[in-house]
Design an enzyme around this catalytic site. Sequence first.
Site, PDB file in Angstrom:
ATOM      1  N   ASP A  36       0.990  -1.210  -0.046  1.00 30.88           N
ATOM      2  CA  ASP A  36       0.121   0.079   0.020  1.00 30.88           C
ATOM      3  C   ASP A  36       0.899   1.195  -0.148  1.00 30.88           C
ATOM      4  OD1 ASP A  36      -2.598  -1.431   0.336  1.00 30.88           O
ATOM      5  OD2 ASP A  36      -1.584  -2.034   2.219  1.00 30.88           O
ATOM      6  N   GLU A 297       1.976  -6.343  -5.379  1.00 34.61           N
ATOM      7  CA  GLU A 297       1.482  -5.577  -6.578  1.00 34.61           C
ATOM      8  C   GLU A 297       2.801  -4.731  -6.815  1.00 34.61           C
ATOM      9  OE1 GLU A 297      -2.088  -3.385  -6.334  1.00 34.61           O
ATOM     10  OE2 GLU A 297      -1.072  -1.745  -7.586  1.00 34.61           O
TER      11      GLU A 297
HETATM   12  O1  TRH Z   1       4.385  -6.089   0.641  1.00 34.81           O
HETATM   13  P1  TRH Z   1       3.498  -6.482  -0.204  1.00 34.81           P
HETATM   14  O2  TRH Z   1       3.097  -7.998  -0.229  1.00 34.81           O
HETATM   15  O3  TRH Z   1       2.139  -5.800  -0.486  1.00 34.81           O
HETATM   16  C1  TRH Z   1       1.041  -6.355  -0.559  1.00 34.81           C
HETATM   17  C2  TRH Z   1       0.229  -5.869  -2.013  1.00 34.81           C
HETATM   18  O4  TRH Z   1       0.680  -4.445  -2.079  1.00 34.81           O
HETATM   19  C3  TRH Z   1      -1.094  -6.280  -1.806  1.00 34.81           C
HETATM   20  O5  TRH Z   1      -1.493  -6.022  -3.242  1.00 34.81           O
HETATM   21  C4  TRH Z   1      -1.641  -5.437  -1.009  1.00 34.81           C
HETATM   22  O6  TRH Z   1      -3.195  -5.803  -1.045  1.00 34.81           O
HETATM   23  C5  TRH Z   1      -1.142  -5.719   0.288  1.00 34.81           C
HETATM   24  O7  TRH Z   1       0.230  -5.495   0.399  1.00 34.81           O
HETATM   25  C6  TRH Z   1      -1.807  -5.218   1.391  1.00 34.81           C
HETATM   26  O8  TRH Z   1       4.180  -6.915  -1.970  1.00 34.81           O
HETATM   27  P2  TRH Z   1       4.576  -5.556  -2.684  1.00 34.81           P
HETATM   28  O9  TRH Z   1       3.546  -4.796  -3.551  1.00 34.81           O
HETATM   29  O10 TRH Z   1       5.447  -5.899  -3.697  1.00 34.81           O
HETATM   30  O11 TRH Z   1       5.235  -4.458  -1.972  1.00 34.81           O
HETATM   31  C7  TRH Z   1       6.367  -4.534  -1.370  1.00 34.81           C
HETATM   32  C8  TRH Z   1       7.314  -3.385  -1.358  1.00 34.81           C
HETATM   33  O12 TRH Z   1       8.573  -3.502  -0.818  1.00 34.81           O
HETATM   34  C9  TRH Z   1       7.668  -2.759  -2.977  1.00 34.81           C
HETATM   35  O13 TRH Z   1       7.570  -1.395  -3.228  1.00 34.81           O
HETATM   36  C10 TRH Z   1       9.291  -3.175  -2.988  1.00 34.81           C
HETATM   37  C11 TRH Z   1       9.595  -2.924  -1.639  1.00 34.81           C
HETATM   38  N1  TRH Z   1      10.877  -3.738  -1.102  1.00 34.81           N
HETATM   39  C12 TRH Z   1      11.938  -2.943  -0.589  1.00 34.81           C
HETATM   40  O14 TRH Z   1      11.865  -1.632  -0.706  1.00 34.81           O
HETATM   41  N2  TRH Z   1      12.986  -3.527  -0.264  1.00 34.81           N
HETATM   42  C13 TRH Z   1      13.180  -4.857  -0.228  1.00 34.81           C
HETATM   43  O15 TRH Z   1      14.357  -5.304   0.087  1.00 34.81           O
HETATM   44  C14 TRH Z   1      12.063  -5.545  -0.781  1.00 34.81           C
HETATM   45  C15 TRH Z   1      12.238  -7.000  -0.874  1.00 34.81           C
HETATM   46  C16 TRH Z   1      11.237  -5.305  -1.206  1.00 34.81           C
END
Ligand code: TRH
Length: 400
Positions: A36, A297
């Site tokens: 989010d 996402e």
């Molecule tokens: O963390 P998520 O599982 O988020 C989810 C989805 O957005 C889903 O649609 C929503 O409904 C739920 O949350 C509540 O996965 P996502 O979307 O990939 O977000 C992870 C974020 O973390 C992304 O912006 C990349 C970031 N990230 C880092 O900044 N550093 C890291 O080392 C890693 C592995 C990820």
Amino acid sequence: MSSTAPLAGPSAGSSAESPVAIACDIFCAVIDNFGDIGVCWRLARQLASEHGWQVRVFVDDLHAFQRLCPSLALDRARQTVDGIVVEHWHTPAHAGDTLEIADVVIEAFACELPPVYVAAMAQRERAPVWINLEYLSAEDWVADFHLRPSPHPRYPLVKTFFFPGLGPGTGGVLKENHLEAARAAFEASPAARDAWWTKTVGRALPVGATVVSLFAYENPAVDSLLEQWRDGDEPIMLLAPEGRISGALARFFGLASFGAGAHAERGALNTHGLAFTEQSGYDALLWASDVNFVRGEDSFVRAQWAAKPFVWHIYPQADDAHLPKLDAALAHYARTLPADAAAALAGFWHAWNGAGAPDWAALRRHYPALRRRALEWAGELAQVGDLAGNLALFTKTQLK
Ligand code: TRH
């Protein structure tokens, strides 16, 4: 131009004056995980840096946000980070210490705006452009609902639904202007890659190994996959940012934990635990890997821009509502793949999301076709346009 004063327009004043920046408030309620705030923060930075908007982010969970943005202070009600104002949002009634209404108001993922803020939006001489930014879905219906207006039942306000998507007629997905050049520079520079390996993994790039990044929720299929990697002929270098899958890695290797700095080797499998990086650092992990496991996402989108074959752990929803979304994404992503490669990819994605057993050898066999398709798909997706650009364009038509 955030104010309760009458709005003169985004380019108010004579042509001799410099145009006034569009003020934008983004409201983000963190449900769980990082997606989010991950999407909102990426959008905020892009609207500020590429479109010159004055952006303010209201977010209710500074702890989740700080993982992506370590310079954020946890104890400040209001702070400025990278030129963006961040308000610690005490939902549902709070709307900052002083009530300022922006030109563009983005309600992320149907979070509810503070009633006092909505009432003030209605009082404004010129109503703000009010956007409900939805979650990404690759399903076909998204194009029909994208940009549909929804009049407020009581106030003279209209909310517009903005749907990210993977196909034409949707809002697209976020992609910064500099992203392609940054990826190309990383891929073209052995020195940059060496420096990344030393800094991030603490060792040099292993010669001849297939590099896999693993960002996933808890997943019952992971044990089978780890066994296949361990027992296979091909050296696998697994890079796992610490998170929800780390417990399974620890159990597999018989360790107490598998956080940043952890390392274990079994058979052909060599695994390193990585620190969770700030958001802008995550792309390099995707670029450095041959295959990426992503989730939710935002990382799902970043994997597509990395143009490497990837496996998606979709955010699970009640009643398996996520499964049609998984297949809709596959329909786009695998569209031009030969049938056997498409079947191997679909089989693996399904297994990774609870249906069947993952077959790494089948996926690996089709790697050249998957890699070609990943590159081609990144080009196709770029045709839909970048979400921030699409949103800015729509907003301009509304603010005229
Ligand atoms: O963390 P998520 O599982 O988020 C989810 C989805 O957005 C889903 O649609 C929503 O409904 C739920 O949350 C509540 O996965 P996502 O979307 O990939 O977000 C992870 C974020 O973390 C992304 O912006 C990349 C970031 N990230 C880092 O900044 N550093 C890291 O080392 C890693 C592995 C990820």
